[in-house]
Enzyme design. Structure first.
Site, mmCIF file in Angstrom:
data_model
loop_
_atom_site.group_PDB
_atom_site.id
_atom_site.type_symbol
_atom_site.label_atom_id
_atom_site.label_comp_id
_atom_site.label_asym_id
_atom_site.label_seq_id
_atom_site.Cartn_x
_atom_site.Cartn_y
_atom_site.Cartn_z
ATOM 1 N N GLY A 1 0.825 -1.199 0.000
ATOM 2 C CA GLY A 1 0.000 0.000 0.000
ATOM 3 C C GLY A 1 0.852 1.239 0.000
ATOM 4 N N GLY B 1 1.459 5.684 4.366
ATOM 5 C CA GLY B 1 0.434 6.316 5.186
ATOM 6 C C GLY B 1 -0.941 5.703 5.069
ATOM 7 C CB THR B 2 -2.507 3.137 2.962
ATOM 8 O OG1 THR B 2 -1.311 2.382 2.793
ATOM 9 C CG2 THR B 2 -2.712 4.038 1.782
ATOM 10 N N GLY B 3 -1.775 2.919 6.391
ATOM 11 C CA GLY B 3 -2.093 2.181 7.605
ATOM 12 C C GLY B 3 -1.550 0.765 7.636
ATOM 13 C CB THR C 1 2.942 0.552 10.607
ATOM 14 O OG1 THR C 1 3.843 0.797 9.538
ATOM 15 C CG2 THR C 1 3.703 0.210 11.856
ATOM 16 C CD GLU D 1 -4.008 31.313 -8.937
ATOM 17 O OE1 GLU D 1 -4.659 30.263 -9.142
ATOM 18 O OE2 GLU D 1 -2.763 31.329 -8.912
ATOM 19 C CG HIS E 1 -5.021 28.234 -13.086
ATOM 20 N ND1 HIS E 1 -4.422 27.417 -13.995
ATOM 21 C CD2 HIS E 1 -4.023 28.860 -12.419
ATOM 22 C CE1 HIS E 1 -3.094 27.559 -13.890
ATOM 23 N NE2 HIS E 1 -2.829 28.444 -12.942
HETATM 24 P P1 ADP Z 1 2.100 3.069 6.684
HETATM 25 O O1 ADP Z 1 2.790 2.096 7.567
HETATM 26 O O2 ADP Z 1 1.178 2.437 5.703
HETATM 27 O O3 ADP Z 1 2.996 4.062 6.025
HETATM 28 P P2 ADP Z 1 0.956 3.846 9.153
HETATM 29 O O4 ADP Z 1 0.311 2.571 9.538
HETATM 30 O O5 ADP Z 1 2.232 4.169 9.810
HETATM 31 O O6 ADP Z 1 1.134 3.951 7.586
HETATM 32 O O7 ADP Z 1 -0.088 5.012 9.377
HETATM 33 C C1 ADP Z 1 0.268 6.231 9.931
HETATM 34 C C2 ADP Z 1 -0.858 6.783 10.758
HETATM 35 O O8 ADP Z 1 -1.954 7.156 9.939
HETATM 36 C C3 ADP Z 1 -1.415 5.795 11.726
HETATM 37 O O9 ADP Z 1 -0.710 5.803 12.919
HETATM 38 C C4 ADP Z 1 -2.842 6.268 11.917
HETATM 39 O O10 ADP Z 1 -2.902 7.277 12.892
HETATM 40 C C5 ADP Z 1 -3.179 6.872 10.586
HETATM 41 N N1 ADP Z 1 -3.946 5.950 9.747
HETATM 42 C C6 ADP Z 1 -3.558 5.452 8.555
HETATM 43 N N2 ADP Z 1 -4.520 4.662 8.038
HETATM 44 C C7 ADP Z 1 -5.528 4.624 8.923
HETATM 45 C C8 ADP Z 1 -6.793 3.965 8.965
HETATM 46 N N3 ADP Z 1 -7.224 3.189 7.971
HETATM 47 N N4 ADP Z 1 -7.577 4.166 10.047
HETATM 48 C C9 ADP Z 1 -7.164 4.943 11.057
HETATM 49 N N5 ADP Z 1 -5.988 5.588 11.074
HETATM 50 C C10 ADP Z 1 -5.168 5.447 10.030
HETATM 51 ZN ZN ZN Z 2 -1.019 28.848 -12.071
HETATM 52 MG MG MG Z 3 4.752 2.121 8.085
#
Ligand code: ADP
Ligand code: ZN
Ligand code: MG
Length: 602
Positions: free
Chosen positions: A202, A205-207, A209, A425, A428
């Protein structure tokens, strides 16, 4: 080296103190008078002496009148011999009470052995300290081979699937893993082979971990967490031994989860041979594979790994029996974004008028981490303004803050610059409004944010997973709307358009070389990306096409850009009245929101 010196100094100090104390004790009875041996002999002859105490070579003489005096004799000569040598009559010697002092031995020790002992001790001590230093270094060297995997501690709040919003498919897939960990016998009885590895794929930042933690929380098993880059630290040759150590620890704690975060740091295709740490990664990766192959059905250890670069992973990682399960975590869509926002809003004092639905609408392309960050920014902003709660405006402001950087109200434009920015602007916004496939306008502003003098936010109507030819063409025209407006109304171009031009060029190149959207170039890709193995950066594009084709690509890109510019220029020229309306409103109010904008052009 510093440490050795320090210990040496401490030792030296102790030595100095000890010798001072010894010196003090040996000279303790200074109060009595020191006399010559001849005088003592004379006193014995004169029958004035009551007793003599012998302490090694020291004599303590007590006279009849109870006064005391000190004297010294030769060390190896007995007092009786001495008196006889001085021709003291035997009966007079007998009259003296001669006492051999009890501590004559220890005195002897002080005076004879100590001088040899102190330097000896000193040297032994020195050697000891040096050995300890060397051993310390050794010990530290030994820990390099240890995994350093962190066992998530129990005190921290356990994460469960409830804490992860959206990602339904991923959670469903992982529920199965939880089952494996909780009731392995059920599956073993069926003769099933429990999967050893699960790869979480993924975008950042998609969660990923978070989900891995949730699995261990749900299954209530220990969670070993290590990042791929930790395997490949400064010292060559430790990666493999770290892997061995980690798996050993995990097997002891079975059932449990090993989570290897950012596995692409070690799991890149082997033999891609760029960069120095390459052999090291290869060995580390091999060791991981060997360990995973070594699991039998009784070892209930499941390896979860996360990456946002599945494309660079070594195929050997992905074959059955290794990371054969792959769980894809998508960017959240609007429904998921709302759910994520709700989770993160729980502990924040949001005012009643905050509509998270609108926030979710305005944040396409935001990951879970971005959304968490957005609400955090809002909380910080509210706290800085000494508010007790977070209001709607603050939340909406932080969307733009996350997207474009902070508003820079102090960055004041001159009247001329303001006018140019307004036309730019408006260009655009107008093109975006009028072209059928362009993303609709959400907000236009001439307040600087980050590095931009003004900004226009246009967001897709719905979350799009795919984009077609006409989407690209129209969005290119929108990007060139600012440029076209400047040219139409002022006859010359400012530097303000340069960022737009970069984006346009990028789209044109991708259309021609990546998406096969060009008739003349046909349905193929051009250019193969090579990556810098250890930095994960593209270092160069390998040209897999001829010079002639390169010319065609340039030519076709130029045609795309020219067409887009023509569309933008024509749209603006045909709607000069609307342009003037937007510009006037912008100069007066500085910011126009979606509703006002649409009313203005209706
Ligand atoms: P990744 O490991 O995919 O880069 P993380 O698991 O570290 O991302 O996510 C970072 C933070 O973003 C988490 O600690 C959480 O606070 C938030 N977050 C990401 N996805 C979700 C989700 N589906 N639901 C709730 N919080 C989420
Ligand atoms: Zn512009
Ligand atoms: Mg991570």
């Amino acid at each position: 080296m510093k440490n050795i010196l320090k210990n040496f100094l401490i030792f030296f100090l102790i030595l100095a103190i000890v010798s001072t104390i010894l010196g003090f004790f040996s000279s303790r009875n200074d109060s009595t008078e020191e006399v010559s041996i001849a005088k003592v002999v004379q006193q014995v002859k004169d029958e004035q002496v009551k007793s003599i105490t012998v302490n090694g070579n020291e004599l303590l003489v007590t006279l009849d009148d109870d006064t005391q005096e000190k004297s010294k004799k030769e060390l190896n000569q007995s007092l009786t011999d001495l008196l006889q040598n001085y021709e003291v009559p035997a009966e007079k010697i007998a009259a003296v009470d001669i006492v051999i002092g009890e501590d004559s031995d220890s005195n002897m020790f002080l005076t004879t052995i100590l001088p040899f002992l102190i330097p000896g001790l000193f040297i032994i001590g020195l050697i000891w300290f040096m050995m300890r230093q060397v051993q310390g270094v050794n010990n530290r060297a030994m820990t390099f081979g240890q995994s350093g995997a962190k066992l998530a501690d129990d005190k921290r709040k356990k994460v469960s699937f409830k804490d992860v919003a959206g990602a339904y498919e991923a959670k469903e897939d992982l529920t199965e893993i939880v089952e494996f960990l909780k009731h392995p016998q059920k599956f073993i009885a069926m003769g099933a082979r429990i999967p050893k590895g699960v790869l979480l794929l993924g975008a950042p930042g998609t969660g990923k971990t978070l989900l891995a933690r949730a699995v261990s929380g749900e299954a209530k098993v220990p969670f070993f967490h290590i990042s791929g880059s930790e395997f490949v630290e400064m010292f060559v040759g430790v990666g493999a031994s770290r892997v061995r150590d980690l798996f050993k620890k995990a097997k002891k704690a079975s059932p449990c989860i090993i989570f290897v975060d950012e596995i692409d740091a070690v799991g890149r295709q082997r033999g891609a041979g760029l960069g120095g740490s390459h052999d090291e990664r290869e060995q580390t990766l091999n060791q991981i594979l060997v360990e995973m192959d070594g699991f039998d059905n009784q070892t209930n250890v499941i390896v979860l790994a996360a990456t946002n670069r599945p494309d660079v992973l070594d195929p050997a990682l992905l074959r059955p029996g290794r990371f054969d399960r792959q769980v894809v975590i998508d960017m959240p869509d609007i429904k998921d974004r709302l759910a994520i926002l709700k989770i993160h809003a729980q502990k924040k004092p949001l005012e009643k008028d905050v509509d998270l639905q609108i926030v979710a609408q305005r944040t396409p392309g935001f990951s879970g981490a971005d959304l968490a960050n957005l609400l955090n920014e809002a909380a910080i902003l509210a706290a800085r303004e000494n508010k007790k709660t977070i209001d709607n405006k603050t939340v909406l402001d932080s969307i733009e803050r996350v997207l474009l950087g902070r508003e820079r109200k102090s960055h004041i434009l001159s009247d001329k610059e303001k006018k140019i920015t307004a036309y730019h602007e408006a260009g655009h916004a107008l093109v975006a409004h009028l072209l059928p496939n362009a993303d609709p306008v959400h907000k236009v502003s001439i307040i600087s944010r980050g590095r931009a003098a003004g900004y226009t936010i246009n967001l897709p109507k719905e979350d799009k997973k795919m984009q077609g030819y006409s989407d690209f063409i129209d969005n290119m025209a929108v990007l060139l709307g600012g440029y076209a407006a400047e040219k139409t109304f002022f006859g010359e171009i400012t530097t303000g358009a340069s960022n737009d031009l970069q984006k346009v060029t990028n789209i044109a190149r991708r259309m021609a070389t990546q998406y096969g959207m060009n008739e003349k170039l046909g349905p193929r890709t051009f250019g193969k990306k090579e990556e810098m193995v250890f930095l994960g950066k593209e270092i160069h594009e390998q040209k897999d096409y001829s010079e002639k084709t390169a010319e065609t690509i340039d030519e076709q890109m130029s045609i795309y850009v020219k067409n887009a510019l023509d569309t933008a220029t024509k749209t603006i020229a045909d709607n000069k009245d609307k342009m003037e309306k937007i510009v006037a409103e912008l100069i007066e109010k500085e910011t126009i929101e979606k509703a006002t904008f649409e009313k203005l052009l209706a």
